[in-house]
Design an enzyme around this catalytic site. Structure first.
Site, PDB file in Angstrom:
ATOM      1  CE  LYS A 109      -0.443   0.011   5.016  1.00  0.00           C
ATOM      2  NZ  LYS A 109      -1.208  -0.526   6.145  1.00  0.00           N
ATOM      3  CE1 TYR A 131      14.184  31.925   5.665  1.00  0.00           C
ATOM      4  CE2 TYR A 131      13.979  29.534   5.428  1.00  0.00           C
ATOM      5  CZ  TYR A 131      14.015  30.805   4.869  1.00  0.00           C
ATOM      6  OH  TYR A 131      13.877  30.945   3.520  1.00  0.00           O
TER       7      TYR A 131
HETATM    8  C1  LIG Z   1      -0.388  -1.760   6.599  1.00  0.00           C
HETATM    9  C2  LIG Z   1      -0.958  -3.043   7.017  1.00  0.00           C
HETATM   10  C3  LIG Z   1      -0.141  -4.149   7.246  1.00  0.00           C
HETATM   11  C4  LIG Z   1       1.374  -4.087   7.195  1.00  0.00           C
HETATM   12  O1  LIG Z   1       1.881  -3.593   8.409  1.00  0.00           O
HETATM   13  P1  LIG Z   1       3.460  -3.515   8.661  1.00  0.00           P
HETATM   14  O2  LIG Z   1       3.583  -3.146  10.079  1.00  0.00           O
HETATM   15  O3  LIG Z   1       4.005  -2.478   7.736  1.00  0.00           O
HETATM   16  O4  LIG Z   1       4.019  -4.852   8.382  1.00  0.00           O
HETATM   17  C5  LIG Z   1      -0.733  -5.352   7.540  1.00  0.00           C
HETATM   18  N1  LIG Z   1      -2.080  -5.457   7.644  1.00  0.00           N
HETATM   19  C6  LIG Z   1      -2.897  -4.411   7.435  1.00  0.00           C
HETATM   20  C7  LIG Z   1      -4.356  -4.606   7.564  1.00  0.00           C
HETATM   21  C8  LIG Z   1      -2.366  -3.170   7.134  1.00  0.00           C
HETATM   22  O5  LIG Z   1      -3.182  -2.129   6.964  1.00  0.00           O
END
Ligand SMILES: *Cc1c(COP(=O)(O)O)cnc(C)c1O
Length: 388
Positions: free
Chosen positions: A48, A278
């Site tokens: 994702k 800054y």
């Molecule tokens: C993002 C996600 C994962 C992966 O999690 P990590 O900690 O990056 O391994 C797994 N299951 C779901 C439902 C997620 O949304």
């Protein structure tokens, strides 16, 4: 994200090492082989958020051995299919997708996560209106558990799952499974309780289970795997970063898959007492050299990084501190009085300097109060991805 092939002359860029992702996948597979003595466990590689900022298309070839890929949008499902991914895909939420859209045969073997009764009802309507779909649908019911933001609670769970079993009996879906996403996997005792709760809720219901996240896999406690029908989900570890404090991915045996670089655009000598940046936040304690680098918060660097962070300069990766606040397009480093670096030299913000020295992304994240996943996914399209 744009994919470029040539290193920018002034910077910045993110170097993506596909072979590191393949290595990390094999590491995970090996680890699970040791844990799942009872039978094979399948792996959903989570891609994702544009593969955690690594570029979905860049990353897909490195995950050829994954049993499936997990994404959050139908657009990503279609993109993966267009680019040739033939194995299963897990769509992590069914919200916002019309039931008819699930009928497209081009979706292939698509696994849907069902987060609530409305999404379940949508699948039921699909079957009433059209009969069995031509895509190959599987459904996973999400147990809300401690995370508590999505999914069904304990009372709703079994009746909802029985409705999925009815859909399976009618041929609308091929299989119905149980999905749980941990909320507190960094803490072994809390994780143990979460696992017990899920096991109790699922009880003797049939069907495969899907659990796990990177934090659960970093710890000492093995994942309780149901032999032959367990799908483990993993994201962050595939990109070489640890998900728990106190240990880095490199220390776990992983390889960092992303290095963020830029170049010095100027080196200036300043006198003791002079300020840089800054808000007058940095004042030189002694005569020193200030190196300015072409990268800033508009590329996704957290602005707070300057306070406690470090960067590596040059091929050999000399660690230096920031000098003053990070600006939109540039930042400054305190190179010290004897600096020999010059404009054009490479600077590494995290990952591996050209000579091999590593600044773990987890260390950088900890120095500014965030986590590796936020740094990876916070990079903006202004930063081209370049295959390492
Ligand atoms: C993002 C996600 C994962 C992966 O999690 P990590 O900690 O990056 O391994 C797994 N299951 C779901 C439902 C997620 O949304």
């Amino acid at each position: 994200m744009t994919i470029a092939t040539q290193l920018p002359r002034t910077g910045p860029w993110a170097a993506i090492d596909r072979s590191a992702i393949s290595h990390n996948f094999s590491w995970l597979k090996q680890r699970l082989r040791q844990e799942a003595a009872g039978g094979p466990v399948r792996i959903w590689a989570v891609v994702k958020a544009d593969a955690y900022g690594h570029g979905l298309s860049e990353t897909m070839p490195a995950l050829q051995n994954a049993d499936g890929l997990a994404v959050t949008t139908l657009g990503d499902v279609l993109r993966l299919r267009r680019e040739g991914w033939q194995r299963p895909i897990l769509l992590l939420t069914t919200c916002g997708v019309n039931a008819e859209e699930f009928r497209a045969p081009s979706l292939g073997e698509l696994h849907l996560v069902i987060d609530d009764i409305a999404q379940l009802a949508k699948l039921e309507r699909l079957s009433h209106r059209f009969g069995a779909p031509r895509s190959r649908l599987h459904a996973w019911l999400r147990y809300a558990g401690r995370l508590g933001n999505l999914g069904l609670d304990e009372q709703e769970y079994t009746p909802a799952f029985e409705r999925l079993l009815a859909l399976k009996a009618r041929g609308v879906i091929i299989e119905a499974g149980h999905l749980h996403h941990y909320a507190t996997a960094e803490d072994p005792e809390a994780l143990r309780l979460e696992r017990e709760e899920f096991a109790r809720v699922v009880g003797q219901l049939p069907g495969p289970r899907s659990t796990g996240n990177s934090a659960a896999l970093c710890g000492e406690l093995p994942e309780p795997i149901v032999p032959g029908q367990h799908w483990l989900r993993c994201g962050l570890l595939l990109y070489g970063a640890s998900a728990v404090p106190g240990i880095t991915g490199v220390e776990l045996g992983l390889r960092p898959s992303m290095s963020v670089h830029s170049r010095l655009v100027a080196v200036r000598r300043i006198r003791a007492g002079q300020s840089v940046g800054y808000g007058d936040t940095f004042r030189a304690a002694h005569d020193t050299c200030i190196g300015t680098v072409c990268i800033g918060y508009s590329h996704g660097l957290p602005r707070q990084l300057w306070e406690n962070g470090q960067a590596l300069v040059g091929s050999d990766g000399r660690a230096v501190s920031f000098a003053g606040r990070i600006a939109m397009d540039c930042l400054s480093l305190d190179l010290g009085p004897d600096a020999s670096e010059q404009a054009g030299d490479i600077v590494t913000l995290w990952g591996q300097a050209p000579g091999g020295k590593t600044l773990p992304v987890e260390t950088v994240a900890a120095s500014c109060g965030t986590i590796a996943a936020e740094l990876f996914t916070g990079l903006t399209p202004r930063l081209p991805l370049i295959p390492a």
